[in-house]
Design an enzyme around this catalytic site. Structure first.
Site, PDB file in Angstrom:
ATOM      1  N   HIS A 133       0.858  -1.184   0.000  1.00 52.09           N
ATOM      2  CA  HIS A 133       0.000   0.000   0.000  1.00 52.09           C
ATOM      3  C   HIS A 133       0.891   1.230   0.000  1.00 52.09           C
ATOM      4  O   HIS A 133       2.121   1.140   0.157  1.00 52.09           O
ATOM      5  CB  HIS A 133      -0.939   0.008   1.207  1.00 52.09           C
ATOM      6  CG  HIS A 133      -2.189  -0.800   1.011  1.00 52.09           C
ATOM      7  ND1 HIS A 133      -3.110  -0.504   0.028  1.00 52.09           N
ATOM      8  CD2 HIS A 133      -2.657  -1.907   1.658  1.00 52.09           C
ATOM      9  CE1 HIS A 133      -4.107  -1.378   0.086  1.00 52.09           C
ATOM     10  NE2 HIS A 133      -3.854  -2.247   1.059  1.00 52.09           N
ATOM     11  N   ASP A 163      -0.074   7.043  -3.595  1.00 50.67           N
ATOM     12  CA  ASP A 163      -1.223   6.751  -4.453  1.00 50.67           C
ATOM     13  C   ASP A 163      -1.490   7.856  -5.472  1.00 50.67           C
ATOM     14  O   ASP A 163      -1.679   7.581  -6.656  1.00 50.67           O
ATOM     15  CB  ASP A 163      -2.483   6.555  -3.612  1.00 50.67           C
ATOM     16  CG  ASP A 163      -2.575   5.166  -2.994  1.00 50.67           C
ATOM     17  OD1 ASP A 163      -1.779   4.292  -3.381  1.00 50.67           O
ATOM     18  OD2 ASP A 163      -3.437   4.960  -2.127  1.00 50.67           O
TER      19      ASP A 163
END
Length: 345
Positions: A133, A163
């Protein structure tokens, strides 16, 4: 809405986080983005209660439902990709290939296709097959270790750096660059967009500072990482916070003037790191003496480089953001408006 990407068709294979953000950016600026969802996953996009209608990352899309484990639907996807200028996907490396729709197949069908592949670790390298992540990607790229206060553990900046900054926006840039290359006569190609690479790139200025001795690996001890007392946040009397960024000498002088510190020798050496702890202690006490609104009345709009630290709800209602239309409400959902802005559209 019409935009600079009007006339471009993008196929987006459904995913979460950076892939949808990239699709949102392309759609915001005029591209026709067709999101391929698993059967039943999207719901009715016309209903205001469905995920697709309420998630800003999914705005501006058309939707088709295809089961990528079905050979018939794989054929349909290949036919759709033949009509597209670009395709974006966020699966682990090798997944598309196992489904029979890897880049070799898609580029064989459509040699001008630009294929954007969004991953955390990249298409190759020792970590490539592993899950991860944002927090993991920015840890490996050296970003996370640089964020936080001195003597405290690293602080993840939500998932903005991996991200979205190092992932989605890099992929959007890569897609537009690839599409421009095709327009100029180049063949289609694959964009390998890794969040480790992108987040590392976002630190380019700090690497430059480090090369010239202006940045150390000690967290919270540098100019822009809360090390400097004139570039930090401070609590106010009512429990709010304000942000100060008085780096340049003229802005620092104005800060001293606004805080009645012009005659205090402690603040004469702005870049005297030995004085920074004492300066911070003094500034902490001063900012706790007034409410956030009182500090706004004194400093807002000045060259101190000041702003109140706002919540999301407060940000949407702030007069500056309201005047610029920084936030918009669509079907009852408050969300950031498209950016950047173009003068002729």
């Amino acid at each position: 809405m019409p935009g600079p990407l009007t006339g471009i068709r993008i196929v987006e294979l459904a995913g979460i986080g950076p892939g949808p953000f990239c699709g949102m950016m392309l759609a915001d600026h005029g591209a026709e983005v067709i999101r391929v969802e698993r059967p039943g996953a999207a719901g009715d996009p016309r209903s205001p209660t469905t995920r697709n209608a309420r998630d800003p990352l999914l705005r501006g899309r058309d939707y088709v439902e295809l089961d990528l484990k079905s050979s018939d639907d794989i054929v349909k996807l290949r036919e759709l990709a033949k009509t597209a200028d670009g395709l974006i996907e966020g699966f682990r490396p090798g997944v598309l290939e196992r489904l029979g729709i890897g880049p070799d197949v898609l580029l064989g069908d459509n040699p001008k296709l630009v294929i954007g592949r969004m991953t955390g670790w990249g298409q190759d390298g020792p970590y490539a097959p592993a899950a991860g992540h944002d927090i993991n990607y920015i840890a490996l790229s050296g970003v996370l270790g640089a964020i936080g206060r001195a003597g405290e553990k690293p602080v993840p900046p939500i998932n903005l750096v991996g991200d979205f900054g190092g992932g989605a926006m890099m992929l959007a840039f890569g897609m537009v660059s690839g599409l421009l290359a095709v327009k100029n006569g180049a063949p289609g190609q694959v964009i390998d967009c890794a969040m480790t690479d992108g987040s590392a790139l976002l630190m380019a200025m700090m690497w430059g500072f480090r090369a010239t001795g202006m940045w150390s690996d000690q967290r919270g001890a540098n100019l822009l990482d809360t090390g400097a007392p004139f570039y930090d946040t401070y609590e106010t009397a009512d429990g709010g916070y304000v942000a100060i960024g008085s780096i340049e000498p003229q802005f620092y002088a104005l800060l001293r003037e606004k805080l009645s510190l012009t005659d205090e020798p402690l603040f004469d050496g702005q870049f005297d790191r030995a004085q920074w702890p004492a300066q911070r202690e003094r500034l902490t006490a001063i900012f706790r003496s007034k409410t956030r609104d009182e500090w706004c009345a004194l400093m807002e709009g000045s060259d101190v480089c000041f702003a109140p630290v706002l919540s999301m709800a407060e940000a949407a209602a702030h007069p500056h953001n309201a005047a610029r239309g920084t936030f918009v409400e669509i079907d009852g959902v408050m969300q950031p408006a498209p950016a950047p802005r173009f003068s002729t559209l």
